[in-house]
Structures are given as structure tokens and as C-alpha cells.
Design a protein around this motif. Structure first.
Motif, short mmCIF file in Angstrom:
data_model
loop_
_atom_site.label_atom_id
_atom_site.label_comp_id
_atom_site.label_asym_id
_atom_site.label_seq_id
_atom_site.Cartn_x
_atom_site.Cartn_y
_atom_site.Cartn_z
N ILE A 112 34.60 -7.95 55.85
CA ILE A 112 34.53 -6.49 55.69
C ILE A 112 35.94 -5.95 55.85
O ILE A 112 36.59 -6.20 56.87
N ALA A 113 36.42 -5.26 54.86
CA ALA A 113 37.82 -4.84 54.86
C ALA A 113 37.96 -3.37 54.51
O ALA A 113 37.32 -2.87 53.59
N SER A 114 38.82 -2.69 55.27
CA SER A 114 39.24 -1.33 54.94
C SER A 114 40.69 -1.41 54.49
O SER A 114 41.32 -2.48 54.53
N MET A 115 41.24 -0.27 54.06
CA MET A 115 42.65 -0.26 53.67
C MET A 115 43.52 -0.70 54.84
O MET A 115 44.40 -1.56 54.71
N THR A 116 43.26 -0.15 56.03
CA THR A 116 44.05 -0.52 57.21
C THR A 116 43.87 -1.99 57.54
O THR A 116 44.83 -2.69 57.87
N GLY A 117 42.63 -2.48 57.44
CA GLY A 117 42.37 -3.88 57.73
C GLY A 117 43.15 -4.81 56.83
O GLY A 117 43.67 -5.85 57.27
N LYS A 118 43.26 -4.46 55.55
CA LYS A 118 44.02 -5.30 54.61
C LYS A 118 45.51 -5.28 54.95
O LYS A 118 46.20 -6.29 54.85
N LEU A 119 46.02 -4.12 55.34
CA LEU A 119 47.44 -4.03 55.68
C LEU A 119 47.76 -4.82 56.94
O LEU A 119 48.85 -5.37 57.08
N LEU A 120 46.82 -4.88 57.88
CA LEU A 120 47.05 -5.53 59.16
C LEU A 120 46.76 -7.02 59.14
O LEU A 120 47.16 -7.74 60.05
N HIS A 121 46.08 -7.48 58.10
CA HIS A 121 45.64 -8.88 58.09
C HIS A 121 46.82 -9.85 58.07
O HIS A 121 47.77 -9.68 57.31
N GLN A 122 46.75 -10.85 58.92
CA GLN A 122 47.72 -11.94 58.89
C GLN A 122 47.14 -13.10 58.11
O GLN A 122 46.00 -13.49 58.34
N GLU A 123 47.91 -13.63 57.19
CA GLU A 123 47.43 -14.74 56.36
C GLU A 123 47.12 -15.95 57.24
O GLU A 123 47.98 -16.37 58.04
N GLU A 124 45.93 -16.50 57.08
CA GLU A 124 45.49 -17.64 57.88
C GLU A 124 45.31 -18.87 56.99
O GLU A 124 45.15 -18.76 55.78
N ALA A 148 46.70 -13.93 64.92
CA ALA A 148 45.62 -14.76 64.39
C ALA A 148 45.74 -16.19 64.93
O ALA A 148 46.83 -16.75 64.99
N LYS A 149 44.60 -16.77 65.33
CA LYS A 149 44.60 -18.10 65.91
C LYS A 149 45.04 -19.16 64.89
O LYS A 149 45.67 -20.15 65.24
N ASN A 150 44.68 -18.92 63.65
CA ASN A 150 44.92 -19.93 62.61
C ASN A 150 45.96 -19.44 61.62
O ASN A 150 45.88 -19.71 60.43
N ILE A 151 46.95 -18.72 62.12
CA ILE A 151 47.94 -18.09 61.24
C ILE A 151 48.70 -19.15 60.44
O ILE A 151 48.98 -20.24 60.92
N MET A 152 48.98 -18.81 59.17
CA MET A 152 49.71 -19.74 58.31
C MET A 152 51.21 -19.64 58.61
O MET A 152 51.83 -18.60 58.42
N ARG A 153 51.77 -20.73 59.10
CA ARG A 153 53.20 -20.77 59.42
C ARG A 153 53.99 -21.59 58.41
O ARG A 153 55.15 -21.31 58.15
N ASP A 154 53.36 -22.61 57.88
CA ASP A 154 54.01 -23.50 56.91
C ASP A 154 53.10 -23.68 55.70
O ASP A 154 51.91 -23.30 55.73
N LEU A 155 53.64 -24.25 54.64
CA LEU A 155 52.83 -24.55 53.46
C LEU A 155 51.68 -25.49 53.84
O LEU A 155 51.83 -26.38 54.67
N ILE A 156 50.52 -25.25 53.24
CA ILE A 156 49.33 -26.04 53.55
C ILE A 156 49.40 -27.34 52.74
O ILE A 156 49.32 -27.31 51.50
N PRO A 157 49.55 -28.48 53.39
CA PRO A 157 49.86 -29.74 52.67
C PRO A 157 48.88 -30.08 51.55
O PRO A 157 49.30 -30.47 50.46
N TYR A 158 47.56 -29.96 51.80
CA TYR A 158 46.61 -30.44 50.78
C TYR A 158 46.57 -29.56 49.54
O TYR A 158 45.94 -29.91 48.55
N THR A 159 47.26 -28.42 49.56
CA THR A 159 47.30 -27.56 48.38
C THR A 159 48.49 -27.87 47.47
O THR A 159 48.60 -27.28 46.40
N LEU A 160 49.35 -28.80 47.87
CA LEU A 160 50.61 -29.03 47.15
C LEU A 160 50.56 -30.26 46.24
O LEU A 160 51.60 -30.84 45.94
N PHE A 161 49.38 -30.64 45.80
CA PHE A 161 49.27 -31.81 44.91
C PHE A 161 50.00 -31.55 43.58
O PHE A 161 50.16 -30.42 43.14
#
Length: 702
Positions: free
Chosen positions: A185-197, A616-629
Motif C-alpha cells: 500500500i503506497a501513498s505519494m509520501t510512502g513512495k518518496l520515503l521508500h528505501q530500495e530493498e 530498512a532491514k534488507n536495504i540494497m547496498r550492493d548489486l544483487i549477484p543473481y541478477t547479473l547473469f
């Protein structure tokens, strides 16, 4: 006998009645009259979307304090106000929220195996985590459709849930039912605040982008002709799309999956097209901002980091004021990047769009001289963002570098940005291999100089953009590689006349991974010069943090002489002071400064509104290895389009007119069709798999 029996029965009846009468007096529970009033205020549809057993259950929950005035998900603000009136509560209008789908895979995501009888997403997730190769994507069985009480979700032709925004009431039932977190469930503010996980659907390009722009979404919108939609998607992460469309070195394209087929998608070309479309049509769309919070924030520095931070603070409902030491906003965008790369009228147009949100500006105000953090605090500012940039130049560390005729690259480019014409003579040597060095060299060419660029490594090790290196060569800049300055030769008046240099050879790699240049003994050579421009690095000017007579500063600095801040929250050692951009990272990309500005705005928002900054507990800090095939099958080769040049020949080297133009509409659609619309592991193929709907603009599904 019969008569006596009747008397006994009557006695028992009267006795029971008496007992019941007494019990009713003792056990009677009077119903709270507000329950009835709330039932009348609620719409009476008994949809169950609130999570309670009909409107009666919802009314009881409100009275018992288990739910608030917004208990009804279908009644909207008017029903909430009616419930609030009964309960004596003030009801404030909230931002509208909608169910939002993250996954883009659907039927494109390949199947690991088929389940027998597991027709529910939750059940399938419990059995070996689901049938799809993608560990995060939609399983496609439509459990969200089944649990939605408002018929607001359908499974679309791509095997993904499609949300009807008119029917959705943001009741969260679909979110609770989805075992993969695909729906939120996302609002405009929620989208702006979201950290990529890590469990978000992040294509490699979005992972690599320092601003985390949703690149596949905006390319898809642009390909469909929805240019306004593409602009809106970009602005969720980057308010300087016009600027970045011209100067960004495109780190996103380095990991584009299309590059494993032929060449990367022209991501930045597409961004520039939609940004230019908005400007050329003089469109100023209404950019939504949250309700005013009353919190005042000081943004110190009006460069890309400060502009980004102020933009997102304002969109989150706060009241930022930008304090800028220079006459105009823009920082290095205005005073460091030449006009031929970024016309100032375009920069002005973009900055004005940000200020129109309601941002105050004070120019000509130097931090540490005209004001301090303590003084601003007394004026009611509650938090501070330090985006002061990196304006101090690195030293050549050679004799004579203080002579007349020796300039720093920053000093030289700033003078041009201020509209001045530096008197640098005819023979110019630029020392350095980064973008500042290239900008200084190409600017000198436009001033009619004979220019040589000196670099101590080879062309392959130059950190400047390849296109800029090539452009400088095309315009007449001469390169002297494997050469380093050792001394500035001066005349009797202290004016530089020659630059002494020594030849270099490459040795073992240094900390940067590049081979270390080693001097070749006895190879000294002298070059005649009128001006030497040193462009070998920049750093923040930290003296502004120290008040008169102070030896200590409350804010910590790193050993690289940058502001020390938490890399995720950007909070400094002073809790209400944050930092970002080059002052925090050292010289970096414009888009990196933009991303830092948004992250700092997020942290400031949470600090001011909750007193706590969540990460965010699962925040993306580095490239996700299995997506780089690299094995990207089913895709035909398609030639990448090129940007047109607006000027060439003599006009290109004698004026500061912009060099590169934008794509035409036809080429835009060709380039957007090259995008594979990647998810984590899925992508569009030219020859779709069975039952996959993946048609792109300009392509046919056979």
C-alpha cells in the motif's frame, strides 16, 4: 392431585421469573449509545474490508479503542469525519493510498516445476518457496484477487495482478495475503520515503543508478508516448532530470542486460528526451506535496545535493530554506560544468521548477561568515543539511605552483561560469585526467588557445567520460600521456613560462586498482606555457565549520577531509545536522549528489516527525549477484541510436553553444524498444516464450 400439580408448576414459574428478574438487574450490561450512533455513521455495506465482522463489529472496535476514526476503508474522509464527530476526535485528511504492484515478471519468469494441487500463492510459497525461478516475484495464482473485498484486482494477461485505482480502498488484505511482498500500500509520501530493498523488483540498471530511479518503468512509459508519466516516475527519485539527461555518465548502462546482446540501451538519451519535451513545451505540472508540517529546515549549499534535499523536504511537507554563498543557485552545475554541456537557461528552468514548490532562497550568504548553525537554530530552524560541495583544489606539490599563470581547474571554470573571460594567453597546459580537466581543456579551446592535456597514466586509465575524451580530441586538444609535472619555471617577475615534466611508466596497481605511474629517470622535458591549469582533484573547504578562534568542531571529519556521516542516514556526529554530496563523498557524480539529497531528506523527515530514523532491514547496498547473469537468450541484435550534434566544425570550437542534441521522436521509440524491461531475473525476449505477452513498441509478437 391435578390442582396441586398446577400449583407446583405455577410456583416454579413464578420462582424462575423472580430469579431471572433479579439476575437481569445484576447482570444487565447497558450498551454504549455511541455504538448505535457509529453504526448510523458507517455506510452499512458490511463488506468486511475493515477486518471486523461488519459495520457493527467496526463500531464496537472504535468504541473499545481498537480502531480509529478511519476504520471504514470504503466510506472515505466523510465517513471518517462522521465517526470522529461521534467520538469527539479531530480527523485530518490523509494522503490517498493505493495497492501497488512491484513485480514485472509474470509469465516471463520461468518455472522451476509444476505443483500438483497447490493453487494458492500462500500454499505454493510454503512448498519449496514457490515454482518460479525468481525468488521474489509474483507466483501468479491470484490469491490477492480472491481476498480483495472490493473486486479491485484482476490477473492481467501477463500473469500479474492489475489494480483498479477507482475500486481500491487500500484495505491491505491483498498485502497481507501476498507471500512474496509483491503488493504494497503506497501513498505519494510512502513512495518518496521508500528505501530500495533486496527483495524489491530491481532491474540491474536501477540497482546501479545512485539515485535508484525506476528505469524500466520510465522507459516503458516513454515508449508508449506517455512522456508526462515518464517524467513523473523519474521525479520520484531525481528532480534534476534535465541536468542529468545532459551530464550524467550513465553508470546504469554499465550493467544493462542489453549490453550482453549488443550494446546497452541509451537510458540517458531517453531521460533527456522526456525532460526536453517538458521544457520545450513549457509544461509546469502540479507536483504533489504533503500537508504542511510547520518544520523549518536549513539547506546549506544550493548545488545538486542541496537542491535535491530541499525538493524532497518540501514534497514531504516541510519548509526548507536554501542558503547559498554564490550569486545564483546550481553549485558546480552552474560554475563547474561549461555551457556547451549544460546551457544555463536550461539549468535555470529546472531550478525554478523546484523553487516553485515553495522553497525560500538566500544567496550571497556564506556559511561560517554570514551565519552559523547556532544562529539559524535561534531563528527556528530545527535541522540542517550540509551540501557545501568540494570547491578546494588539490595541490600539484611542485615548485612554482603558486606562480602567476597557474590556476586551478575549479578557479578557471568558475570564472567562466560567472561570465568572465580569463586572460590565459595562447599556450595552455591542463594537468589531470578527470572530467574537470577535460572541461578546462575544451573551454580553453573555445577561448582560442593551443591546448595540451598532461596525464601521468595512459588514456585507458583516464577517469573522465570516454565521450568527453573523444570530444576534446576532435576539437583539437593534444594529449601527453605518461607524463607528470615536476616544476613550474618562472621568469624574474614571477610569471610562469615553462612547465617541466618527467616521463612515466606504469608499475604495480595502487589502491584504486590502476597501475601506479613511476618516473623514468633522466626523461625531463620542458613545455612553454602561458597558463598551467591544475585539475587533479577537489575537496571540501572545511574551514567554514570553525567559528573565529575555535580549534575544535562539533562535527567530525574523515581522514580524507570530508564530513563524516552515517552512510545510510547521512546523520553527522551532531544529531540534527546531516551531510551529502561532494562534502560527504568527495568529488562524485551529479546523480550521486541527488540521491544523497533524497536520503538526507528522508532522515530529516523521520527525525522531525518521529524522533527516530528507521533503516530498512534488507536495504540494497550492493548489486544483487543473481541478477547479473550474462546469458541473455532470445534477443536479436538491434543497433543503438546516437545523439545528434547541434553544432560542428568551427562553430563548435569558437562558441560555448551546446554540442549534443536530443533524440527525435522516431529514434526515441526505436531506443525504448531495445529495452528488455528487466525484472530481477526476467526480461522481454524478441521471440516470446509460450503464452508470454511481451510486445514492445515497434515490435510484433508472432
Amino acid at each position: 392431585m391435578i390442582f396441586s400439580s398446577l400449583l407446583v408448576l405455577m410456583g416454579l414459574g413464578f420462582g424462575a421469573a423472580a430469579i431471572l428478574a433479579v439476575a437481569s438487574k445484576i447482570l444487565y450490561v447497558k450498551e454504549d449509545p455511541r455504538i448505535g450512533q457509529l453504526e448510523d455513521a458507517l455506510p452499512g455495506v458490511n463488506c468486511g474490508g475493515c477486518g471486523y465482522a461488519g459495520c457493527s463489529g467496526a463500531a464496537n472496535a472504535v468504541v473499545e479503542g481498537k480502531s480509529g476514526a478511519n476504520v471504514c476503508v470504503i466510506g472515505g474522509i466523510e465517513t471518517a469525519k462522521a465517526v470522529g464527530a461521534v467520538m469527539g476526535l479531530e480527523v485530518l485528511e490523509m494522503e490517498p493510498e493505493l495497492a501497488f504492484r512491484d513485480c514485472t515478471g509474470g509469465k516471463r519468469a520461468e518455472e522451476l516445476f509444476n505443483y500438483e494441487g497447490a493453487g494458492d500463492c500462500r500454499a505454493q510459497a510454503l512448498l519449496y518457496e514457490g515454482s518460479k525461478t525468481c525468488p521474489e516475484g509474483c507466483l501468479g495464482l491470484g490469491t490477492c484477487v480472491a481476498v480483495c473485498p472490493f473486486d479491485a484486482i484482476d490477473m492481467g494477461p501477463e500473469g500479474l495482478p492489475v489494480v483498479d485505482p477507482l475500486a481500491c480502498r487500500a484495505c491491505r488484505k491483498c498485502v497481507e495475503a501476498c507471500p512474496r511482498g509483491v503488493l504494497s500500500i503506497a501513498s505519494m509520501t510512502g513512495k518518496l520515503l521508500h528505501q530500495e530493498e533486496v527483495n524489491d523488483c530491481l532491474a540491474p540498471c536501477q540497482q546501479k543508478c545512485p539515485g535508484n530511479i525506476n528505469i524500466p518503468r520510465y522507459i516503458e512509459a516513454a515508449g508508449k508516448g506517455d512522456y508526462a508519466g515518464a517524467v513523473s516516475i523519474i521525479r520520484e527519485r531525481n528532480p534534476l532530470l534535465l541536468v542529468c539527461g545532459r551530464v550524467c555518465p550513465r553508470p546504469c548502462e554499465e550493467v544493462c542486460r542489453r549490453g550482453h546482446v549488443d550494446s546497452p540501451v541509451g537510458i540517458n538519451m531517453i531521460k533527456r528526451f522526456v525532460a526536453d519535451w517538458e521544457m520545450k513545451n513549457n509544461l509546469r505540472p502540479q507536483i504533489p506535496c504533503a500537508k504542511e508540517t510547520g518544520h523549518k529546515v536549513a539547506v546549506i549549499g544550493g548545488g545538486p545535493a542541496g537542491l535535491s534535499c530541499a525538493n524532497f523536504l518540501r514534497r514531504l511537507g516541510h519548509s526548507p530554506t536554501i542558503f547559498e554563498s554564490m550569486p545564483r543557485l546550481g553549485g558546480q552545475l552552474r560554475y563547474g560544468i561549461p555551457e556547451y554541456r549544460l546551457p544555463k537557461k536550461d539549468l535555470d528552468w529546472e531550478i525554478q521548477g523546484i523553487l516553485d514548490l515553495g522553497i525560500e532562497v538566500q544567496t550571497g550568504k556564506q556559511f561560517g561568515v554570514d551565519f552559523t548553525i547556532e544562529e539559524l537554530g535561534k531563528e527556528g530552524f530545527e535541522a540542517f543539511f550540509m551540501g557545501i560541495g568540494a570547491w578546494a583544489s588539490g595541490s600539484l606539490r611542485i615548485d612554482g605552483e603558486d606562480a602567476q599563470g597557474v590556476l586551478s581547474g575549479t578557479e578557471f571554470l568558475t570564472s567562466i561560469g560567472l561570465g568572465q573571460t580569463p586572460n590565459i594567453g595562447k599556450k595552455v597546459i591542463v594537468v589531470g585526467g578527470g572530467n574537470t580537466a577535460i572541461d578546462a581543456a575544451r573551454s580553453s579551446i573555445r577561448l582560442g588557445c593551443d591546448v595540451t592535456l598532461l596525464y601521468r597514466r595512459t588514456r585507458n586509465e583516464m577517469p573522465a567520460n570516454t565521450e568527453e575524451i573523444d570530444g576534446a580530441a576532435d576539437e583539437g586538444v593534444k594529449y601527453e600521456f605518461l607524463s607528470a609535472p615536476t616544476k613550474v619555471i618562472i621568469d624574474s617577475k614571477g610569471v610562469a613560462t615553462h612547465l617541466e615534466c618527467v616521463k612515466m611508466k606504469l608499475g604495480e596497481p595502487d589502491e584504486s586498482g590502476r597501475r601506479r605511474p613511476v618516473p623514468v629517470e633522466g626523461s625531463e622535458i620542458r613545455y612553454p606555457v602561458d597558463t598551467v591549469i591544475s585539475a587533479i582533484g577537489q575537496k571540501p573547504q572545511l574551514s567554514c565549520f570553525y567559528a573565529d578562534g575555535e580549534e575544535q568542531c562539533q562535527i567530525d571529519f574523515t581522514r580524507w577531509r570530508t564530513v563524516n556521516a552515517d552512510p545510510e542516514t547521512l546523520q553527522t556526529s551532531v544529531p540534527y545536522v546531516f551531510a551529502g554530496g561532494d562534502a560527504f563523498s568527495g568529488p562524485d557524480l551529479v546523480i550521486s549528489a541527488v540521491g544523497a539529497g533524497r536520503r538526507a531528506a528522508r532522515s530529516i523527515h523521520y527525525l522531525l516527525t518521529t524522533g527516530n530514523i528507521p533503516v530498512a532491514k534488507n536495504i540494497m547496498r550492493d548489486l544483487i549477484p543473481y541478477t547479473l547473469f550474462k546469458d541473455v537468450d532470445g534477443c536479436k541484435q538491434k543497433e543503438r541510436t546516437t545523439l545528434p550534434h547541434l553544432c560542428s566544425g568551427k562553430e563548435r570550437t569558437t562558441t560555448f553553444n551546446e554540442v549534443e542534441g536530443a533524440l527525435c521522436k522516431e529514434n526515441l521509440h526505436i531506443e525504448t524498444a531495445r529495452c528488455l524491461r528487466c525484472g530481477l531475473t526476467c526480461y522481454d525476449r524478441d521471440i516470446p516464450l509460450k503464452d508470454v505477452v511481451s510486445a514492445r513498441v515497434g515490435e510484433k509478437v508472432e
